[in-house]
Design an enzyme around this catalytic site. Structure first.
Site, PDB file in Angstrom:
ATOM      1  N   LEU A   1      41.138  30.099  11.134  1.00 26.66           N
ATOM      2  CA  LEU A   1      40.037  30.911  10.629  1.00 26.66           C
ATOM      3  C   LEU A   1      39.753  31.989  11.661  1.00 26.66           C
ATOM      4  O   LEU A   1      39.866  31.745  12.868  1.00 26.66           O
ATOM      5  CB  LEU A   1      38.772  30.059  10.428  1.00 26.66           C
ATOM      6  CG  LEU A   1      38.785  28.986   9.339  1.00 26.66           C
ATOM      7  CD1 LEU A   1      37.470  28.221   9.341  1.00 26.66           C
ATOM      8  CD2 LEU A   1      39.039  29.602   7.973  1.00 26.66           C
ATOM      9  N   ASP A   2      39.371  33.175  11.198  1.00 29.89           N
ATOM     10  CA  ASP A   2      38.982  34.239  12.123  1.00 29.89           C
ATOM     11  C   ASP A   2      37.804  33.771  12.973  1.00 29.89           C
ATOM     12  O   ASP A   2      36.971  32.969  12.527  1.00 29.89           O
ATOM     13  CB  ASP A   2      38.585  35.500  11.356  1.00 29.89           C
ATOM     14  CG  ASP A   2      39.767  36.159  10.665  1.00 29.89           C
ATOM     15  OD1 ASP A   2      40.914  35.808  10.983  1.00 29.89           O
ATOM     16  OD2 ASP A   2      39.528  37.016   9.795  1.00 29.89           O
ATOM     17  N   ARG A   3      37.718  34.295  14.177  1.00 33.08           N
ATOM     18  CA  ARG A   3      36.684  33.854  15.108  1.00 33.08           C
ATOM     19  C   ARG A   3      35.266  33.883  14.519  1.00 33.08           C
ATOM     20  O   ARG A   3      34.517  32.921  14.680  1.00 33.08           O
ATOM     21  CB  ARG A   3      36.761  34.692  16.389  1.00 33.08           C
ATOM     22  CG  ARG A   3      35.662  34.364  17.386  1.00 33.08           C
ATOM     23  CD  ARG A   3      35.882  35.023  18.726  1.00 33.08           C
ATOM     24  NE  ARG A   3      34.808  34.649  19.642  1.00 33.08           N
ATOM     25  CZ  ARG A   3      34.945  34.575  20.958  1.00 33.08           C
ATOM     26  NH1 ARG A   3      36.102  34.855  21.517  1.00 33.08           N
ATOM     27  NH2 ARG A   3      33.928  34.228  21.723  1.00 33.08           N
TER      28      ARG A   3
ATOM     29  N   ARG B   1      38.913  39.707   3.853  1.00 31.10           N
ATOM     30  CA  ARG B   1      38.122  40.832   4.340  1.00 31.10           C
ATOM     31  C   ARG B   1      38.745  42.164   3.930  1.00 31.10           C
ATOM     32  O   ARG B   1      38.058  43.089   3.470  1.00 31.10           O
ATOM     33  CB  ARG B   1      38.002  40.744   5.864  1.00 31.10           C
ATOM     34  CG  ARG B   1      37.326  39.464   6.336  1.00 31.10           C
ATOM     35  CD  ARG B   1      37.585  39.164   7.799  1.00 31.10           C
ATOM     36  NE  ARG B   1      36.992  40.175   8.679  1.00 31.10           N
ATOM     37  CZ  ARG B   1      37.118  40.169   9.991  1.00 31.10           C
ATOM     38  NH1 ARG B   1      37.836  39.221  10.600  1.00 31.10           N
ATOM     39  NH2 ARG B   1      36.543  41.114  10.729  1.00 31.10           N
TER      40      ARG B   1
END
Length: 251
Positions: A82-84, A185
């Site tokens: 997962l993105d930060r 996104r």
């Protein structure tokens, strides 16, 4: 006959101390000898990066080593990311066999990954499939939509369903079919409906300090050893803008 699903709820929360002395709470949704499923905190990197900040993989390895008094190195397999800035449910493998079988499920698109997100604006249709080709600029750590004929483009596919609309924003559930970097996104921003708080792909409408409204909501997978179908669910925190729709936030 349809498979029997095991619905999993929160079992415990581990509290660890970060490098700066701050505490980090990590809810454990499920754990056995093969799997560790947790709720990733926002703004914690999944693995070590150039920031040098505490990362989730190292934190969990350290916790397993202490809780089970394990000598030597602890194995914990990272099978997806997962993105930060994104929080929510993640699964880790506690054995190499489990890691291999989970990775195979991901390759075959047999692991179902659902997200909740809040976008700026409204979608044209209440539900639809988005298909694009994406290229990542590794130097800038940015991803772009390109034409199908671009030899570097990788196919990206997801389905969305609009759950709620209010205050110029929309709450969507995303069924992610491919796992490209920054995929959700980028695809939503490409439509002119960037995710609330996304500074990278929605800088024209979002502001510094806003937390990105993207949450890993549900994972559906087959247990790598027991072969049972399991569903793990996590809900966003009671913060703005999630709390516009109380039915979708954690209690």
């Amino acid at each position: 006959m349809s498979p029997a699903f095991t619905w999993v709820t929160l079992t415990k929360t581990i509290q660890v101390f970060g490098k700066g002395g701050d505490t980090i709470d990590i809810p454990i949704l499920f754990e056995d000898n093969h799997l560790l499923v947790v709720e990733k905190p926002v703004n914690v990197p999944v693995q070590e990066d150039e920031s040098g900040d505490d990362d989730l993989l190292t934190i969990l390895k350290r916790d397993i080593k202490i809780r089970y008094e394990k000598p030597g190195n602890v194995y914990l397999g990272l099978v997806h990311r997962l993105d930060r800035p994104v929080g929510g449910v993640m699964v880790f493998a506690k054995t190499s066999k489990a890691a291999s079988r989970l990775s195979d499920q991901i390759r075959r698109n047999a692991m179902e990954k659902y997200y909740l997100t809040i976008i700026r604006g409204e979608m044209d249709a209440p539900r639809a499939k988005l298909e694009n080709y994406l290229v990542k600029d590794r130097r800038k750590n940015e991803v772009y939509v390109v034409g199908k004929d671009n030899k570097h483009g990788k196919e990206a596919e997801l389905e969305y369903e609009v759950k709620e609309e209010e205050a110029g924003m929309s709450l969507l559930e995303i069924d992610l079919h491919t796992g490209r970097p920054h995929q959700i996104r980028v695809q939503l921003a490409h439509l002119g409906t960037p995710i609330y708080g996304d500074q990278k792909y929605g800088q024209n409408v979002n502001h510094p300090g806003q937390q990105i409204a993207l949450w890993s909501h549900r994972l559906v997978l087959t247990h790598p050893v027991k072969k049972e179908d399991m569903t793990f669910t996590s809900y966003p925190p009671d913060t703005y803008p999630w709390n516009i729709w109380p039915a979708y936030i954690s209690e």
